[in-house]
Design a protein around this motif. Structure first.
Motif, PDB file in Angstrom:
ATOM      1  N   GLN A 141       1.089  22.953 -14.351  1.00 52.77           N
ATOM      2  CA  GLN A 141      -0.085  22.482 -15.071  1.00 52.77           C
ATOM      3  C   GLN A 141      -0.197  20.960 -15.017  1.00 52.77           C
ATOM      4  O   GLN A 141      -1.297  20.411 -14.927  1.00 52.77           O
ATOM      5  N   ALA A 142       0.938  20.274 -15.066  1.00 53.86           N
ATOM      6  CA  ALA A 142       0.909  18.814 -14.995  1.00 53.86           C
ATOM      7  C   ALA A 142       0.405  18.348 -13.642  1.00 53.86           C
ATOM      8  O   ALA A 142      -0.458  17.461 -13.542  1.00 53.86           O
ATOM      9  N   PHE A 143       0.914  18.967 -12.578  1.00 52.15           N
ATOM     10  CA  PHE A 143       0.566  18.492 -11.243  1.00 52.15           C
ATOM     11  C   PHE A 143      -0.803  18.978 -10.783  1.00 52.15           C
ATOM     12  O   PHE A 143      -1.310  18.503  -9.768  1.00 52.15           O
ATOM     13  N   VAL A 144      -1.403  19.896 -11.512  1.00 50.78           N
ATOM     14  CA  VAL A 144      -2.815  20.188 -11.278  1.00 50.78           C
ATOM     15  C   VAL A 144      -3.656  18.970 -11.641  1.00 50.78           C
ATOM     16  O   VAL A 144      -4.706  18.710 -11.043  1.00 50.78           O
ATOM     17  N   ARG A 145      -3.170  18.216 -12.600  1.00 47.52           N
ATOM     18  CA  ARG A 145      -3.904  17.061 -13.113  1.00 47.52           C
ATOM     19  C   ARG A 145      -3.485  15.743 -12.452  1.00 47.52           C
ATOM     20  O   ARG A 145      -4.247  14.787 -12.461  1.00 47.52           O
ATOM     21  N   ILE A 146      -2.259  15.677 -11.948  1.00 45.73           N
ATOM     22  CA  ILE A 146      -1.760  14.453 -11.328  1.00 45.73           C
ATOM     23  C   ILE A 146      -2.277  14.367  -9.898  1.00 45.73           C
ATOM     24  O   ILE A 146      -2.186  15.329  -9.140  1.00 45.73           O
ATOM     25  N   ARG A 147      -2.799  13.220  -9.531  1.00 46.95           N
ATOM     26  CA  ARG A 147      -3.370  13.027  -8.201  1.00 46.95           C
ATOM     27  C   ARG A 147      -2.506  12.146  -7.305  1.00 46.95           C
ATOM     28  O   ARG A 147      -2.586  12.224  -6.084  1.00 46.95           O
ATOM     29  N   SER A 148      -1.665  11.295  -7.882  1.00 45.43           N
ATOM     30  CA  SER A 148      -0.812  10.424  -7.072  1.00 45.43           C
ATOM     31  C   SER A 148       0.449  10.085  -7.843  1.00 45.43           C
ATOM     32  O   SER A 148       0.490  10.220  -9.078  1.00 45.43           O
ATOM     33  N   MET A 149       1.467   9.663  -7.117  1.00 47.93           N
ATOM     34  CA  MET A 149       2.775   9.366  -7.696  1.00 47.93           C
ATOM     35  C   MET A 149       3.136   7.916  -7.422  1.00 47.93           C
ATOM     36  O   MET A 149       2.903   7.417  -6.324  1.00 47.93           O
ATOM     37  N   ASP A 150       3.729   7.261  -8.413  1.00 49.01           N
ATOM     38  CA  ASP A 150       4.350   5.972  -8.160  1.00 49.01           C
ATOM     39  C   ASP A 150       5.832   6.095  -8.513  1.00 49.01           C
ATOM     40  O   ASP A 150       6.313   7.169  -8.887  1.00 49.01           O
ATOM     41  N   ARG A 151       6.565   4.992  -8.395  1.00 49.80           N
ATOM     42  CA  ARG A 151       8.015   5.062  -8.591  1.00 49.80           C
ATOM     43  C   ARG A 151       8.374   5.509 -10.004  1.00 49.80           C
ATOM     44  O   ARG A 151       9.296   6.304 -10.197  1.00 49.80           O
ATOM     45  N   GLY A 152       7.643   5.026 -10.994  1.00 44.93           N
ATOM     46  CA  GLY A 152       7.934   5.402 -12.366  1.00 44.93           C
ATOM     47  C   GLY A 152       7.726   6.885 -12.631  1.00 44.93           C
ATOM     48  O   GLY A 152       8.534   7.524 -13.312  1.00 44.93           O
ATOM     49  N   LEU A 153       6.668   7.446 -12.087  1.00 45.32           N
ATOM     50  CA  LEU A 153       6.406   8.873 -12.280  1.00 45.32           C
ATOM     51  C   LEU A 153       7.428   9.714 -11.527  1.00 45.32           C
ATOM     52  O   LEU A 153       7.834  10.772 -11.998  1.00 45.32           O
ATOM     53  N   HIS A 154       7.842   9.248 -10.349  1.00 46.88           N
ATOM     54  CA  HIS A 154       8.926   9.938  -9.644  1.00 46.88           C
ATOM     55  C   HIS A 154      10.184   9.964 -10.513  1.00 46.88           C
ATOM     56  O   HIS A 154      10.872  10.992 -10.601  1.00 46.88           O
ATOM     57  N   ARG A 210       0.804  -1.218   0.000  1.00 47.89           N
ATOM     58  CA  ARG A 210       0.000   0.000   0.000  1.00 47.89           C
ATOM     59  C   ARG A 210       0.841   1.273   0.000  1.00 47.89           C
ATOM     60  O   ARG A 210       0.302   2.348   0.078  1.00 47.89           O
ATOM     61  N   PHE A 211       2.132   1.132  -0.036  1.00 48.33           N
ATOM     62  CA  PHE A 211       2.973   2.303   0.129  1.00 48.33           C
ATOM     63  C   PHE A 211       3.760   2.657  -1.136  1.00 48.33           C
ATOM     64  O   PHE A 211       4.665   3.461  -1.093  1.00 48.33           O
ATOM     65  N   SER A 212       3.423   2.036  -2.264  1.00 44.60           N
ATOM     66  CA  SER A 212       4.129   2.324  -3.503  1.00 44.60           C
ATOM     67  C   SER A 212       3.569   3.547  -4.218  1.00 44.60           C
ATOM     68  O   SER A 212       4.195   4.093  -5.111  1.00 44.60           O
ATOM     69  N   VAL A 213       2.364   3.972  -3.833  1.00 41.43           N
ATOM     70  CA  VAL A 213       1.736   5.155  -4.417  1.00 41.43           C
ATOM     71  C   VAL A 213       1.616   6.217  -3.341  1.00 41.43           C
ATOM     72  O   VAL A 213       1.219   5.922  -2.211  1.00 41.43           O
ATOM     73  N   SER A 214       1.960   7.445  -3.667  1.00 37.87           N
ATOM     74  CA  SER A 214       1.953   8.516  -2.678  1.00 37.87           C
ATOM     75  C   SER A 214       1.290   9.760  -3.243  1.00 37.87           C
ATOM     76  O   SER A 214       1.041   9.871  -4.448  1.00 37.87           O
ATOM     77  N   GLU A 215       1.024  10.715  -2.374  1.00 36.11           N
ATOM     78  CA  GLU A 215       0.479  11.997  -2.797  1.00 36.11           C
ATOM     79  C   GLU A 215       1.567  12.822  -3.489  1.00 36.11           C
ATOM     80  O   GLU A 215       2.749  12.473  -3.459  1.00 36.11           O
ATOM     81  N   THR A 216       1.190  13.925  -4.094  1.00 34.90           N
ATOM     82  CA  THR A 216       2.124  14.706  -4.904  1.00 34.90           C
ATOM     83  C   THR A 216       2.790  15.844  -4.142  1.00 34.90           C
ATOM     84  O   THR A 216       3.695  16.478  -4.687  1.00 34.90           O
ATOM     85  N   ALA A 217       2.376  16.117  -2.922  1.00 32.05           N
ATOM     86  CA  ALA A 217       2.832  17.325  -2.216  1.00 32.05           C
ATOM     87  C   ALA A 217       4.349  17.374  -2.080  1.00 32.05           C
ATOM     88  O   ALA A 217       4.979  18.404  -2.362  1.00 32.05           O
ATOM     89  N   ARG A 218       4.954  16.270  -1.659  1.00 34.51           N
ATOM     90  CA  ARG A 218       6.410  16.279  -1.465  1.00 34.51           C
ATOM     91  C   ARG A 218       7.140  16.424  -2.791  1.00 34.51           C
ATOM     92  O   ARG A 218       8.161  17.126  -2.880  1.00 34.51           O
ATOM     93  N   ALA A 219       6.643  15.771  -3.835  1.00 32.48           N
ATOM     94  CA  ALA A 219       7.269  15.886  -5.156  1.00 32.48           C
ATOM     95  C   ALA A 219       7.186  17.314  -5.671  1.00 32.48           C
ATOM     96  O   ALA A 219       8.148  17.844  -6.245  1.00 32.48           O
TER      97      ALA A 219
END
Length: 224
Positions: free
Chosen positions: A78-91, A10-19
């Motif tokens: 603009q991208a992160f207005v649309r992105i709701r969560s992050m996984d390792r690949g997106l990081h 359950r911890f492989s996907v995270s919110e975008t705030a830190r990124a």
């Protein structure tokens, strides 16, 4: 017979705030390093005005690179207005964008130093080719990010316009090709041609940051 269920990670996907916070810090550092390239020129008494004018390549380089980073920041927002969560690949894709952005100060300084010496010199041609190469790679980093989002739509808001990712890919590829052409023209014909394109391209992407003309009704996408 009991079945052993494999536990779900359950911890492989995270919110975008830190990124987003980390990325904004990199952008701030990038523009700070750019402005550090502007320094009071060495000059003889009574020759300050001439010395200031003679380092015009530093001003042009700063303007072009600051504009580029500004557009990248706008794209990122603009991208992160649309992105709701992050996984390792997106990081990883995001780190690629930040890696190229942070490196922009290096070719900017190289171009300024080379053009200050001689705008027709071989070194100046190599310098603009270096800048164009990094700028093209930066556009390709955005292509990677958009491609990943296209493969993983679950990371984005369900209401994201369907043209966002395709337009992002198209404009990223167009930017990579445009910078490649600028580098070729600058190295083969005149570095000043490349310098002019370096200035115009960020302006174009800023003006068109709400999307391509054909998709303006459902626009909002940006790219480097």
């Amino acid at each position: 017979m009991s079945q052993h269920r494999v536990p779900v990670r359950r911890f492989s996907v995270s919110e975008t705030a830190r990124a987003e916070a980390f990325s904004d810090g990199i952008f701030a550092i990038a523009v700070t390093i750019l402005v550090l390239g502007l320094a009071a020129p060495a000059h003889l008494p009574g020759r300050l005005a001439h010395a200031l004018v003679s380092q015009w390549p530093a001003y042009v380089g700063y303007f072009a690179s600051f504009s580029y980073v500004a557009v990248i920041w706008l794209n990122h927002h603009q991208a992160f207005v649309r992105i709701r969560s992050m996984d390792r690949g997106l990081h990883a894709a995001n780190f690629f964008v930040l890696f190229t952005t942070a490196a922009l100060a290096f070719p900017t300084g190289v171009v300024a130093d080379a053009l200050r010496s001689d705008v027709s010199d071989v070194d100046a041609r190599v310098a603009v080719l270096l800048y164009a190469s990094l700028a093209s790679v930066m556009c390709l980093s955005w292509l990677v990010l958009y491609h990943y989002l296209g493969r993983h739509p679950e990371l984005m808001d369900p209401e994201v316009e369907p043209t966002y990712v395709p337009h992002g890919r198209l404009r990223s590829l167009a930017g990579a090709l445009a910078y490649a052409v600028a580098g070729a023209l600058g190295s083969l014909i005149s570095p000043l041609i490349a310098l002019g394109i370096f200035i115009v391209l960020p302006a174009f992407y800023f003006v068109s940051s709400e999307g391509l003309p054909a998709g303006r009704g459902s626009a909002g996408d940006t790219t480097a």
